[in-house]
Scaffold this active site. Structure first.
Site, PDB file in Angstrom:
ATOM      1  N   LYS A   1     100.928  52.205  18.240  1.00  0.00           N
ATOM      2  CA  LYS A   1     100.695  53.589  17.787  1.00  0.00           C
ATOM      3  C   LYS A   1     101.896  54.455  18.169  1.00  0.00           C
ATOM      4  O   LYS A   1     102.700  54.803  17.317  1.00  0.00           O
ATOM      5  CB  LYS A   1      99.392  54.117  18.356  1.00  0.00           C
ATOM      6  CG  LYS A   1      98.205  53.269  17.888  1.00  0.00           C
ATOM      7  CD  LYS A   1      97.034  53.393  18.795  1.00  0.00           C
ATOM      8  CE  LYS A   1      96.007  52.307  18.638  1.00  0.00           C
ATOM      9  NZ  LYS A   1      95.485  52.069  17.310  1.00  0.00           N
TER      10      LYS A   1
ATOM     11  N   ASP B   1      92.415  53.889  29.196  1.00  0.00           N
ATOM     12  CA  ASP B   1      92.909  53.214  27.993  1.00  0.00           C
ATOM     13  C   ASP B   1      93.659  54.254  27.151  1.00  0.00           C
ATOM     14  O   ASP B   1      93.054  54.987  26.368  1.00  0.00           O
ATOM     15  CB  ASP B   1      91.729  52.630  27.199  1.00  0.00           C
ATOM     16  CG  ASP B   1      92.163  52.043  25.860  1.00  0.00           C
ATOM     17  OD1 ASP B   1      93.367  52.081  25.551  1.00  0.00           O
ATOM     18  OD2 ASP B   1      91.292  51.546  25.128  1.00  0.00           O
TER      19      ASP B   1
ATOM     20  N   TRP C   1      85.884  52.769  21.085  1.00  0.00           N
ATOM     21  CA  TRP C   1      86.750  51.943  21.930  1.00  0.00           C
ATOM     22  C   TRP C   1      86.233  51.815  23.352  1.00  0.00           C
ATOM     23  O   TRP C   1      86.279  50.735  23.952  1.00  0.00           O
ATOM     24  CB  TRP C   1      88.200  52.430  21.878  1.00  0.00           C
ATOM     25  CG  TRP C   1      88.771  52.078  20.533  1.00  0.00           C
ATOM     26  CD1 TRP C   1      89.044  52.936  19.507  1.00  0.00           C
ATOM     27  CD2 TRP C   1      89.039  50.753  20.030  1.00  0.00           C
ATOM     28  NE1 TRP C   1      89.469  52.233  18.403  1.00  0.00           N
ATOM     29  CE2 TRP C   1      89.479  50.899  18.691  1.00  0.00           C
ATOM     30  CE3 TRP C   1      88.939  49.471  20.563  1.00  0.00           C
ATOM     31  CZ2 TRP C   1      89.828  49.803  17.894  1.00  0.00           C
ATOM     32  CZ3 TRP C   1      89.291  48.375  19.767  1.00  0.00           C
ATOM     33  CH2 TRP C   1      89.727  48.543  18.462  1.00  0.00           C
TER      34      TRP C   1
HETATM   35  N1  PMP Z   1      91.704  50.957  22.619  1.00  0.00           N
HETATM   36  C1  PMP Z   1      91.982  51.935  21.731  1.00  0.00           C
HETATM   37  C2  PMP Z   1      91.785  53.362  22.142  1.00  0.00           C
HETATM   38  C3  PMP Z   1      92.469  51.609  20.460  1.00  0.00           C
HETATM   39  O1  PMP Z   1      92.746  52.572  19.580  1.00  0.00           O
HETATM   40  C4  PMP Z   1      92.655  50.242  20.123  1.00  0.00           C
HETATM   41  C5  PMP Z   1      93.206  49.820  18.774  1.00  0.00           C
HETATM   42  N2  PMP Z   1      93.072  50.653  17.736  1.00  0.00           N
HETATM   43  C6  PMP Z   1      92.327  49.274  21.067  1.00  0.00           C
HETATM   44  C7  PMP Z   1      91.876  49.666  22.304  1.00  0.00           C
HETATM   45  C8  PMP Z   1      92.490  47.803  20.766  1.00  0.00           C
HETATM   46  O2  PMP Z   1      93.825  47.538  20.737  1.00  0.00           O
HETATM   47  P1  PMP Z   1      94.436  46.122  20.352  1.00  0.00           P
HETATM   48  O3  PMP Z   1      94.187  45.942  18.892  1.00  0.00           O
HETATM   49  O4  PMP Z   1      95.874  46.305  20.688  1.00  0.00           O
HETATM   50  O5  PMP Z   1      93.780  45.101  21.175  1.00  0.00           O
END
Ligand code: PMP
Length: 365
Positions: A196, A172, A102
């Site tokens: 989550k 994040d 991520w």
């Molecule tokens: N950052 C992290 C740490 C994540 O776990 C996720 C999604 N699993 C995201 C960003 C992306 O999130 P979204 O699908 O809401 O754009």
């Protein structure tokens, strides 16, 4: 009706009392004669829901007055772009720490807007650890320092906020928001997708220090502009109203349970139990360095990958869903967010133990 224990990384389990309350209120919210889904986002009923949502978020996370709380769209992925668009100002570079899939995505997107200074990376050891803080390179000319407190795919979590050498620290928190206490004042901006620990997918929480906003790139679309969204209480355009409502119900549930301090204790207990079991087994293994193992996402590998599909099938049959690891790393992953009850972790451990016993038995025939 029978509900399973759902170990999905997100969208993931919601607290059952929340789903029940939503069901009770579905047709007629608090005597309004309408569903929350049918309300005007500018009407008196929804305004009450929105006000309580922000108030509860501020209470739970102890958010000081000089921080704005925004509820936006586009997921955490939109934030990967909105952060440089809004926070670079006159600066042309930003620092990023790479500890998993991520943070890597955040870095790739930021590269469209600025020079990325790679402050530290654990890519060389397949993202199984966090680089020592004293080895990070933090450029004083950068606009901010970005990191990912919990890497959802690799199962790596920071136990505390890193020192940012005076730069605004950007986090994040998509996969560990509301799971542990945080000192908001250490951060310039925190963001998190909702799917989550907060509710159904569709809302992105942004908590941002007031003095950091108002210098967005002039080409920034209004909906992506923190200052404009803040001025409009995140209602510049039609918000995903039902998702705000669901998020509000989750916060009420969390408050009744005793707040973040209480859920953190439960999260510690659940994670310790599962890691303890994995570490004492001969069939399963978690590759992450002990000091930075995630409390939320616990990847594990079976010592014989030929058993993977049998493991998943048997787990499914036992009412344990979504244990398959992310396609990029393989193996298994148990996501045990706030809404996963301790009994769910107990049931998983019992299943894993039984599966191991049967494998031992079969291999000894
Ligand atoms: N950052 C992290 C740490 C994540 O776990 C996720 C999604 N699993 C995201 C960003 C992306 O999130 P979204 O699908 O809401 O754009």
């Amino acid at each position: 009706m029978s509900r399973v224990y759902n170990f999905s990384a997100g969208p993931s389990m919601l607290p059952e009392p929340v789903l029940q309350k939503a069901q009770q209120e579905l047709l007629d919210w608090h005597g309004s004669g309408m569903s929350v889904m049918e309300m005007s986002h500018r009407g008196k009923y929804f305004s009450a829901i929105a006000e309580k949502l922000e108030g509860d978020m501020r209470d739970l996370l102890k958010i000081p007055k000089h921080y704005k709380v925004l509820f936006l769209q586009g997921g955490a992925t939109a934030q990967f772009a909105m952060i440089p668009m809004n926070l670079l100002g006159e600066k042309s570079k930003a620092c990023y720490v790479k500890t998993g899939a991520w943070s890597a995505k955040a870095i790739k997107e930021a590269g469209k807007y600025c020079d990325v200074v790679l402050s530290a990376s654990s890519e060389d050891n397949n993202f199984t650890s966090i680089p020592q803080r004293d080895e990070w390179v933090v450029d004083p000319q950068a606009a901010y320092l970005h990191y990912t407190p919990n890497e959802t795919i690799h199962g790596v979590e920071f136990s505390e906020a890193p020192e940012a050498n005076g730069l605004p620290l950007i986090a994040d928190m998509s996969s560990n928001i509301l799971s542990r206490t945080v000192d908001i004042e250490k951060f310039g901006l925190i963001y998190a997708g909702s799917q989550k620990n907060m509710g159904p997918a569709g809302v992105t929480l942004v908590i941002v220090r007031e003095d950091l906003i108002g210098n967005a790139d002039p080409k920034t679309p209004d909906v992506f502009n923190y200052a404009i969204q803040a001025k409009n209480n995140s209602l510049l355009n039609t918000a995903p109203t039902y998702n705000w409502y669901m998020l509000g119900l989750v916060l009420e549930w969390l408050k009744e349970l005793g707040g973040i301090e209480a859920i953190e204790q439960q999260n510690i207990k659940k994670a310790e139990k599962l890691y303890h079991f994995i570490d004492h087994s001969n069939l399963y293994r978690n590759p992450v360095e002990v000091s930075c193992r995630s409390r939320m996402n616990i990847p594990f590998i079976l010592n014989d990958s030929d058993l993977d599909s049998r493991f998943l099938q048997a787990a499914e049959a036992a009412g344990l869903a979504e244990l398959k690891g992310h396609r990029s790393v393989g193996g298994m992953r148990a996501s045990i967010y706030n809404a996963m009850p301790e009994e769910g972790v107990d049931a998983l451990i019992q299943f894993m133990s039984e599966f191991e016993r049967i494998q031992n038995f079969v291999s000894n025939i």
